[in-house]
Design an enzyme around this catalytic site. Structure first.
Site, PDB file in Angstrom:
ATOM      1  N   GLY A 143     -47.033-126.363 -65.558  1.00  0.00           N
ATOM      2  CA  GLY A 143     -47.367-127.001 -66.828  1.00  0.00           C
ATOM      3  C   GLY A 143     -47.512-125.987 -67.951  1.00  0.00           C
ATOM      4  N   ARG A 189     -41.190-126.994 -62.111  1.00  0.00           N
ATOM      5  CA  ARG A 189     -42.116-126.981 -60.977  1.00  0.00           C
ATOM      6  C   ARG A 189     -41.418-126.806 -59.629  1.00  0.00           C
ATOM      7  NH1 ARG A 189     -47.306-128.092 -62.351  1.00  0.00           N
ATOM      8  NH2 ARG A 189     -47.746-129.409 -64.158  1.00  0.00           N
ATOM      9  N   ASP A 232     -50.393-122.747 -57.644  1.00  0.00           N
ATOM     10  CA  ASP A 232     -49.225-122.997 -56.794  1.00  0.00           C
ATOM     11  C   ASP A 232     -48.111-121.991 -57.087  1.00  0.00           C
ATOM     12  OD1 ASP A 232     -50.297-125.177 -55.394  1.00  0.00           O
ATOM     13  OD2 ASP A 232     -49.791-126.554 -57.009  1.00  0.00           O
ATOM     14  N   LYS A 235     -51.869-118.414 -65.309  1.00  0.00           N
ATOM     15  CA  LYS A 235     -51.702-119.425 -66.370  1.00  0.00           C
ATOM     16  C   LYS A 235     -52.224-120.769 -65.889  1.00  0.00           C
ATOM     17  CE  LYS A 235     -49.260-122.412 -65.726  1.00  0.00           C
ATOM     18  NZ  LYS A 235     -48.402-123.512 -65.313  1.00  0.00           N
ATOM     19  N   THR A 236     -52.907-121.503 -66.658  1.00  0.00           N
ATOM     20  CA  THR A 236     -53.133-122.939 -66.509  1.00  0.00           C
ATOM     21  C   THR A 236     -54.263-123.364 -67.432  1.00  0.00           C
ATOM     22  OG1 THR A 236     -53.648-124.827 -65.133  1.00  0.00           O
ATOM     23  CG2 THR A 236     -54.633-122.774 -64.410  1.00  0.00           C
ATOM     24  N   ASP A 262     -55.984-125.747 -66.889  1.00  0.00           N
ATOM     25  CA  ASP A 262     -57.019-126.344 -66.040  1.00  0.00           C
ATOM     26  C   ASP A 262     -58.218-125.419 -65.794  1.00  0.00           C
ATOM     27  OD1 ASP A 262     -55.109-128.261 -65.935  1.00  0.00           O
ATOM     28  OD2 ASP A 262     -54.673-128.079 -63.802  1.00  0.00           O
TER      29      ASP A 262
HETATM   30  P1  FBP Z   1     -50.427-126.328 -64.055  1.00  0.00           P
HETATM   31  O1  FBP Z   1     -51.390-126.384 -62.925  1.00  0.00           O
HETATM   32  O2  FBP Z   1     -49.029-126.111 -63.631  1.00  0.00           O
HETATM   33  O3  FBP Z   1     -50.851-125.321 -65.099  1.00  0.00           O
HETATM   34  O4  FBP Z   1     -50.422-127.732 -64.798  1.00  0.00           O
HETATM   35  C1  FBP Z   1     -51.573-128.261 -65.325  1.00  0.00           C
HETATM   36  C2  FBP Z   1     -51.443-129.690 -65.788  1.00  0.00           C
HETATM   37  O5  FBP Z   1     -51.446-129.712 -67.204  1.00  0.00           O
HETATM   38  C3  FBP Z   1     -52.544-130.555 -65.205  1.00  0.00           C
HETATM   39  O6  FBP Z   1     -53.705-130.498 -66.006  1.00  0.00           O
HETATM   40  C4  FBP Z   1     -51.885-131.914 -65.165  1.00  0.00           C
HETATM   41  O7  FBP Z   1     -52.446-132.732 -64.166  1.00  0.00           O
HETATM   42  C5  FBP Z   1     -50.462-131.596 -64.838  1.00  0.00           C
HETATM   43  O8  FBP Z   1     -50.222-130.300 -65.347  1.00  0.00           O
HETATM   44  C6  FBP Z   1     -49.479-132.567 -65.427  1.00  0.00           C
HETATM   45  O9  FBP Z   1     -48.213-132.262 -64.947  1.00  0.00           O
HETATM   46  P2  FBP Z   1     -46.854-132.564 -65.707  1.00  0.00           P
HETATM   47  O10 FBP Z   1     -46.746-131.575 -66.818  1.00  0.00           O
HETATM   48  O11 FBP Z   1     -45.817-132.311 -64.679  1.00  0.00           O
HETATM   49  O12 FBP Z   1     -46.915-133.953 -66.221  1.00  0.00           O
END
Ligand code: FBP
Length: 548
Positions: free
Chosen positions: A78, A142, A173, A199-200, A202
């Site tokens: 993400g 991803r 991941d 990175k994230t 979250d």
């Molecule tokens: P990462 O763990 O890859 O940084 O992604 C975080 C996130 O933004 C989460 O908060 C959310 O649940 C998910 O990605 C949403 O995924 P997508 O971008 O595939 O809709």
């Protein structure tokens, strides 16, 4: 491309580099490390990269001479504000190693490596993206890197481009991918180093040596701005309850940080729900009691923050999701062949009794969302589950019962919001702009040190950036074994909200006051120019954690 006035001004921002990285550096090795759990299993799976020492960079009095290096970079998972600055820091770092060094970006995530989809990142391209949000310089994806064929295919293009180091910018991941790739390339003597960057948005990729993942600071500031705006509207009209779901996948760090910044009436913390073994009904009753208490004071309005992963932390739901994950992994083809209208019945028939009962009690929409495809890493796509609506509907029902019992006499009108994508590509705050640039530059230093399987680590982050400490930590150190797609796999352990941590304690000590009284704070938008106390402050989570 036409640019806004802010974009133009922001392009000129010069990220502040930690002092230690401004000259030539030497890597000082610390003690050998161990994985956080399952040491024997992880050691057996990573024989070449397990147990490496932590590295700390110190200033070197003698300038080092190096040859040019070709480096590949991947943005994975993400989006998170600051990714472009990691890349520009990396670019400047390898150019400092040698002006003839070259940087190649793999397009749309790890899939670009396997499919040989890449572009060279020249200084003209990099300059267009400095201090900007988004991952659009090369795009993200991803794709999970886990098969030997993928690694070998990737190696073909790395060799063709004479790339000797690959930097993977990703979350837990993606950095797990980085560790697996590092191990494989080291094992076959491929001559390619692999370095990860944390990175994230979250905020769940952290430990003592990775104090925060990048993007969390900016994303929470963006969400806090809009939550503050909603609170001011709410406090003006005094007629709505706003149910606000916040991204963050499993952990509740984002919700907690926004609560600390905005002081809403309620903020649910998933980790607490699990620790206290609360049911969905308990969560709903708690909410309904706050609504009723405020109504008794004539306040038929309020704000509720809901972490998007909540559903996975309610113990009954957690058991259900774990069994569903295994069931859907084992019977993927059979389930796909079942007609839509029969899928709920199919699931109920194939679950254990307790989980079948929980599943049968769920509203149709939520039940369906739980059976949708997992992401490539096996995660339920919690951002698709409309918990904010589920909770407000259940609260409305509970309030109706309370009304009949004479325990509630108010009006309840709910509005729903979900903030996630709004914050993931904002222009990085000064903190994230500096942190990301330092992470990328530091990754170049790790490359120069010749190591592999390390994550770029920049810490001491509550201090001015000049005092930040830089180095690397072995990725295997962060790993444990977890069940994914029905199998035990080595993965980086997620850092959840600690109930004994200072950020949660601070929140818990004030929340009763926030629930009944109206104590809203309105943080306003991120300020990029102005005094440091307005522009350069790190998140409250980081500030409180530094006091732990
Ligand atoms: P990462 O763990 O890859 O940084 O992604 C975080 C996130 O933004 C989460 O908060 C959310 O649940 C998910 O990605 C949403 O995924 P997508 O971008 O595939 O809709």
């Amino acid at each position: 491309m036409k640019k806004s006035a802010l974009q133009k001004a922001r392009a000129a921002y010069q990220p502040k580099l930690p002092n230690v990285l401004t000259g030539s550096v030497k890597a000082v090795a610390g003690k050998p490390t161990q994985s956080v759990a399952n040491q024997e299993e992880i050691k057996a799976l990573f024989p070449s990269t397990y147990g490496l020492p932590e590295l700390k960079f110190e200033k070197n009095s003698t300038p080092s001479t190096s040859s040019p290096v070709n480096v590949g970079v991947i943005l994975s998972g993400g989006q998170a504000p600051g990714g472009h600055n990691v890349i520009s820091g990396l670019f400047d770092g390898i150019k400092k190693i040698h002006p003839d060094s070259r940087l190649f970006g793999f397009i749309m995530g790890p899939g670009g490596l396997v499919d040989h989809n890449y572009m060279e990142l020249t200084s003209a391209i990099i300059d267009e993206y400095r201090n900007t949000g988004g991952f659009d310089i090369i795009g993200s994806g991803r794709t999970k890197l886990e098969k030997k064929e993928q690694f070998d295919k990737g190696l073909e293009i790395l060799k063709a481009l004479n790339i000797s180091a690959l930097v993977i910018i990703g979350g837990d991941d993606s950095n797990t991918n980085a560790a697996v790739l590092a191990e494989y390339y080291k094992n076959i003597n491929a001559g390619v180093q692999v370095i990860g960057c944390p990175k994230t948005i979250d905020g769940d990729l952290k430990n003592d040596l990775i104090e925060t993942s990048f993007g969390f600071d900016t994303a929470t500031k963006v969400y806090s701005e809009v939550i503050g705006n909603i609170q001011r509207d709410c406090n003006s009209a005094k007629k709505y309850w706003h149910f606000i779901k916040l991204m963050g996948r499993s952990a509740s760090h984002i919700a907690l940080e926004c609560a600390l910044q905005c002081q809403p009436n309620v903020c649910i913390i998933s980790e607490e729900v699990e620790a206290h073994n609360l049911t969905l009904d308990d969560v709903v009753n708690n909410l309904a009691n706050v609504v009723a208490s405020r109504a008794a004071e004539g306040n038929n309005y309020g704000t509720v923050l809901i972490p998007e992963g909540l559903i996975e932390f309610i113990p009954a739901m957690k058991n259900l999701i774990a069994e569903l994950n295994d069931l859907l992994a084992a019977k993927a083809d059979e389930f796909a062949a079942v007609h839509h209208s029969e899928q709920r019945k199919y699931v109920i028939e194939h679950l254990s009794e307790a989980n079948a009962t929980t599943y049968a009690s769920l509203p149709e929409g939520v039940a369906r969302q739980l059976t949708l495809d997992r992401d490539p890493h096996g995660n339920v796509q919690v951002s698709l589950i409309e918990t904010e609506k589920l909770l407000s509907e259940m609260v409305a029902k509970r309030l109706a019962t309370m009304k009949k019992e004479g325990k509630y006499n108010g009006k309840f009108a709910a509005l729903h919001h979900f903030f996630g994508y709004e914050g993931r590509c904002a222009d990085p705050s000064n903190f994230d702009a500096d942190y990301c640039y330092a992470l990328g530059f530091n990754a170049a230093c790790l490359i120069q040190s010749g190591v592999t399987g390390y994550m770029s680590s920049v810490r001491n982050l509550v201090k001015p950036s000049s005092q930040w400490l830089c180095g690397g930590i072995p990725i295997t150190m962060m790993m444990n074994m977890e069940r994914r797609h029905g199998e035990m796999k080595p993965v980086i352990q997620k850092a959840l909200v600690r109930l004994d941590g200072e950020p949660f304690r601070k929140f818990a000590s004030q929340r009763d006051d926030w629930a009944l009284n109206t104590c809203y704070i309105y943080p306003g938008p991120i300020q990029y120019f102005g005094p440091a106390e307005i522009c350069d402050q790190p998140s409250l989570t980081l500030q409180y954690e530094s006091k732990n």
